[in-house]
Design an enzyme around this catalytic site. Sequence first.
Site, short mmCIF file in Angstrom:
data_model
loop_
_atom_site.label_atom_id
_atom_site.label_comp_id
_atom_site.label_asym_id
_atom_site.label_seq_id
_atom_site.Cartn_x
_atom_site.Cartn_y
_atom_site.Cartn_z
CD GLU A 37 -2.63 3.18 8.03
OE1 GLU A 37 -2.45 3.47 9.25
OE2 GLU A 37 -2.72 4.02 7.14
NE ARG A 63 -3.86 2.03 2.58
CZ ARG A 63 -3.82 2.97 3.53
NH1 ARG A 63 -2.81 2.99 4.41
NH2 ARG A 63 -4.76 3.89 3.61
CG HIS A 116 -6.55 2.21 8.97
ND1 HIS A 116 -6.07 3.44 8.58
CD2 HIS A 116 -6.73 1.50 7.83
CE1 HIS A 116 -5.97 3.47 7.25
NE2 HIS A 116 -6.37 2.30 6.78
CG ASN A 173 -4.69 7.24 5.42
OD1 ASN A 173 -4.61 6.02 5.54
ND2 ASN A 173 -4.35 8.07 6.40
CD GLU A 174 -5.84 6.72 9.62
OE1 GLU A 174 -5.63 7.82 10.18
OE2 GLU A 174 -5.21 5.69 9.90
CD1 TRP A 188 2.72 2.98 10.17
CD2 TRP A 188 1.49 3.27 8.31
NE1 TRP A 188 3.04 4.21 9.66
CE2 TRP A 188 2.29 4.41 8.52
CE3 TRP A 188 0.65 3.22 7.21
CZ2 TRP A 188 2.25 5.50 7.65
CZ3 TRP A 188 0.62 4.30 6.35
CH2 TRP A 188 1.41 5.44 6.57
CE1 TYR A 202 -1.39 1.53 13.58
CE2 TYR A 202 -3.25 2.62 12.55
CZ TYR A 202 -1.97 2.11 12.48
OH TYR A 202 -1.26 2.17 11.30
#
Length: 545
Positions: free
Chosen positions: A258, A85, A229, A162-163, A287, A231
């Site tokens: 991610e 990516r 994503h 992105n995001e 990531w 996290y």
Amino acid sequence: MRSRTPAIPHVTAVAAALLGLLLPLFALGPPAQAAPTGFRVENGRLLERSGNDFVMRGVNHAHTWYAGRISSLSHIKAKGANTVRVVLSSGDRWTRNDTADVANVVAECKRNRLICVLEVHDTTGYGEQSGAVTLSRAADYWISVQSALTGQEDYVIVNIGNEPYGNNNYASWTADTKAAIQKLRTAGFDHTLMVDAPNWGQDWAFTMRDNAASVFAADPDANTVFSIHMYGVFDTAAEISDYLGRFVTAKLPIVVGEFGHDHSDGNPDEEAVLATAQRLGLGYLGWSWSGNGGGVEYLDMVTNFDPNQLTSWGQRLFNGANGIAATAREAAIYSSSGGGDTTPPTAPGTPSTSAVTSSSATLTWAAATDATGVSGYDVVRVNGTSETAATTTTGTSATLTGLTPATSYVFAVYARDSAGNRSPRSGTVTVTTTSGGSMAACAVGYRVTSEWSGGFQGEIVVRNTGTSAINGWTLRWTFPDSQRVTNLWGGTATQSGAEVSVTAASYTANIPAAGSVTLGFTASRGSTNPSPTAFALNGSTCTVS
């Protein structure tokens, strides 16, 4: 990832929002698909034009900030990835990647037999992050570079932005995402599109989860993949399994676009991400390769873009259980377009050793041969009938670090070609590290400061017991059980198997006579957590206090 200097996301509403996990997804009624021109979505799965099921196994690469590091794509491939990516910029927040540059990125992906997921990073945190732009603006960028992408539908997936929302006004994500998809389809994009979740990509309010069906239905080509994503919001296996499982049950395509082993907003459960993705047959993209800043440097997979310097995070993602090397399968388009290469390289030569110290050794071997070219080598530690990954390299030598003094090791090498075929194993070589000489003028104190199920926090105090300052140091030890460092402050940690090596940070590099520095770290563990019994500083053994 938001950027090299990300703002910390707000997660105060996470606990309340997680109660919504019991809410059902909307009922599905996906439209009929258009005839495929490359990748396509069918029955919730991402398929190649041939009908081959494709599962992404790869990493993110920050190309827009490191345009001169294009060789990273070959290094990423050599580690076993099938997808990369690539971070691009529309020019609104960073230097614009123009049509020629995008075309070059695509060509490099194809040259290295990687599937290319291209994303615009300027949308990151829209509504909360100053300077962030809309998905509509991102769609305009894709249209402006369309000539570099037309005809590449077998190789390229377009990740629109992105995001695309932070934690403000994120309810607008649904309408804005639908509009961006339709804008690209109207402009003639036949590619599979990927859309990121709001809330800095983590969807803690479940906007994407609960509106995914209607967004998918808004794509006239029925060819959109969703990206979450993971996290700090995803810090338990239950949350990860529930979120991904709902998409699978609803037959909506999803990937983990991610994730990392740690983050400023909490400690994600990377083990559960990897295990759940493997169990459900879903793609993931870690990531990130290298070049992180803004306090998240620990997310680098290699140090300073050097493929031979895997960090502990890189070692885990590439070579650990459910990791890239064990699970990635190259896209069928490369085999079909290249004649279906199924012939592995010849075995490399038996390694020879040099520069053996108490904690390191260099291996060198004769190159393997292959009709389509050798893309990399895997160095393994051999213990009876079992093997443990030691490192990977694109050359015919490797320096292994973090070894224990006065210890014998057995190593061997495999070669890989660009189609993913692996050679027979080379002959083995035995390396015995030196004793490290007399005790160094140092003492190390190790203690566990807190412990929880599956993990713990530790502290290491390195004392200079000599009469002169220590300027620059590397500390090594071996964990006696299955402990793995997940984050460390005060230095940079790499881990290979049980062996840990820490190099000093700039602010801990100098230890004055009779002085000390303190390191802190978090780590995963098994059912027991015994302490290391030996430490070596700059190759010499320290007393343990």
